[in-house]
Design an enzyme around this catalytic site. Structure first.
Site, PDB file in Angstrom:
ATOM      1  N   GLY A  29       0.881  -1.362  -0.053  1.00  0.00           N
ATOM      2  CA  GLY A  29      -0.025   0.002  -0.236  1.00  0.00           C
ATOM      3  C   GLY A  29       0.785   1.335   0.122  1.00  0.00           C
ATOM      4  O   GLY A  29       1.860   1.213   0.135  1.00  0.00           O
ATOM      5  N   ASP A  81       2.878  -3.353   7.863  1.00  0.00           N
ATOM      6  CA  ASP A  81       1.914  -3.089   7.119  1.00  0.00           C
ATOM      7  C   ASP A  81       1.057  -1.922   7.508  1.00  0.00           C
ATOM      8  O   ASP A  81       0.913  -1.636   8.600  1.00  0.00           O
ATOM      9  CB  ASP A  81       1.083  -4.431   6.874  1.00  0.00           C
ATOM     10  CG  ASP A  81       0.320  -4.501   5.578  1.00  0.00           C
ATOM     11  OD1 ASP A  81       0.381  -3.627   4.951  1.00  0.00           O
ATOM     12  OD2 ASP A  81      -0.184  -5.828   5.451  1.00  0.00           O
ATOM     13  N   GLY A  82       0.102  -1.572   6.494  1.00  0.00           N
ATOM     14  CA  GLY A  82      -0.748  -0.408   6.505  1.00  0.00           C
ATOM     15  C   GLY A  82      -2.167  -1.083   6.932  1.00  0.00           C
ATOM     16  O   GLY A  82      -2.304  -2.369   7.179  1.00  0.00           O
ATOM     17  N   GLY A  97      -6.199  -2.528  -1.020  1.00  0.00           N
ATOM     18  CA  GLY A  97      -5.136  -3.102  -2.288  1.00  0.00           C
ATOM     19  C   GLY A  97      -5.215  -4.224  -2.785  1.00  0.00           C
ATOM     20  O   GLY A  97      -4.450  -4.667  -3.827  1.00  0.00           O
ATOM     21  N   GLU A 103      -0.837 -10.893   2.925  1.00  0.00           N
ATOM     22  CA  GLU A 103      -0.757 -10.109   4.178  1.00  0.00           C
ATOM     23  C   GLU A 103      -1.125 -10.776   5.325  1.00  0.00           C
ATOM     24  O   GLU A 103      -0.362 -10.899   6.405  1.00  0.00           O
ATOM     25  CB  GLU A 103      -1.660  -8.718   3.873  1.00  0.00           C
ATOM     26  CG  GLU A 103      -1.148  -7.830   2.798  1.00  0.00           C
ATOM     27  CD  GLU A 103      -1.997  -6.413   2.691  1.00  0.00           C
ATOM     28  OE1 GLU A 103      -1.361  -5.656   2.316  1.00  0.00           O
ATOM     29  OE2 GLU A 103      -2.967  -6.683   3.097  1.00  0.00           O
TER      30      GLU A 103
HETATM   31  C1  5RP Z   1      -3.603  -3.567   0.884  1.00  0.00           C
HETATM   32  C2  5RP Z   1      -3.883  -3.310   2.136  1.00  0.00           C
HETATM   33  C3  5RP Z   1      -3.383  -1.783   2.638  1.00  0.00           C
HETATM   34  O1  5RP Z   1      -2.509  -1.712   3.728  1.00  0.00           O
HETATM   35  C4  5RP Z   1      -4.412  -0.878   3.002  1.00  0.00           C
HETATM   36  O2  5RP Z   1      -5.293  -0.809   1.812  1.00  0.00           O
HETATM   37  C5  5RP Z   1      -3.892   0.543   3.258  1.00  0.00           C
HETATM   38  O3  5RP Z   1      -3.357   1.217   2.067  1.00  0.00           O
HETATM   39  P1  5RP Z   1      -2.720   2.543   2.114  1.00  0.00           P
HETATM   40  O4  5RP Z   1      -1.560   2.590   2.798  1.00  0.00           O
HETATM   41  O5  5RP Z   1      -2.566   2.924   0.928  1.00  0.00           O
HETATM   42  O6  5RP Z   1      -3.846   3.372   2.776  1.00  0.00           O
HETATM   43  O7  5RP Z   1      -4.382  -3.754   3.152  1.00  0.00           O
HETATM   44  O8  5RP Z   1      -4.050  -4.990   0.670  1.00  0.00           O
END
Ligand code: 5RP
Length: 218
Positions: A29, A81-82, A97, A103
């Protein structure tokens, strides 16, 4: 501060959790992209990374960071991770994403899951963000009907295929009062690969980017 500046702030803060000489678990992300760019500055201090998506793999490799297969690695001290949403128990919605399955696998292996997000992601109750569910393509309509029975409103993410060759249903209008219970119920529908609730294995640490600081929630 802009949202990107907040993401950059937490991406940098997460470096403190990286163990020297280790293999780092890397999510996917726009927030994680800032973390990857920071990781590049200490790449001589780590062995490499395990990646949750083709996109993150490409970015890691572009920085000269070695990317290992998860099956060849026996220890991941930290996974960064986000998230699309987090509640105060650090239960998450992820998968905006579409990388949720890989993940979730890396999060399961990791000893510590450090979530990085800007403050807009912290919510009182999960569910305003539509919950992504990865589904085997031939099961799409069946799974959608089962989700409707649970009160959800599934929307097919048209034109999108996951790194695993599957499709995504984004589920709106779900009442997520018991995230762990719902995560298990959804995963139990035949044809579901996994869903974007990370509650059974929630984050251990949430680094939240705020206007003038990074707040650490545990
Ligand atoms: C991808 C995810 C991302 O961590 C989530 O969508 C957050 O994304 P971003 O940092 O672009 O806001 O779960 O599968």
């Amino acid at each position: 501060m802009t949202q990107d500046e907040l993401k950059a702030l937490v991406g940098k803060a997460a470096i403190d959790y990286v163990e020297e000489g280790s293999i780092v678990g890397v999510g996917t992300g726009s927030t994680v992209n800032f973390f990857i760019d920071e990781l590049a500055t200490i790449k001589h201090k780590i062995q490499g990374a395990v990646s949750s998506s083709e996109a993150s793999t490409k970015r890691l490799k572009s920085h000269g960071i070695e990317v290992f297969e998860l099956n060849d690695v026996d220890r991941i001290p930290v996974y960064v991770d986000g998230a699309d949403e987090s509640n105060h128990l650090l239960e998450l919605i992820k998968g905006g994403g579409g990388a949720l399955t890989r993940e979730k696998i890396i999060a399961a292996v990791a000893e510590k899951f450090v979530c990085i997000a800007d403050e807009s992601k912290l919510v009182r109750r999960l569910g305003e963000f539509p919950l992504p569910v990865e589904v085997i393509p031939m099961a799409r309509s069946y799974v959608a009907r089962e989700i409707v029975k649970l009160g959800g409103d599934p929307v097919y993410r048209s034109g999108f295929t996951t790194d695993n060759g599957n499709v995504i249903l984004d589920v709106h209008s779900l009442e997520i009062n018991e995230p762990i219970k719902l995560e298990r119920i959804l995963n139990n529908i035949v044809g579901v690969v996994t869903n974007g609730l990370f509650a059974d294995r929630a984050a251990d640490v949430l680094l939240l980017g705020k206007a003038d600081s990074v707040e650490t929630l545990t």
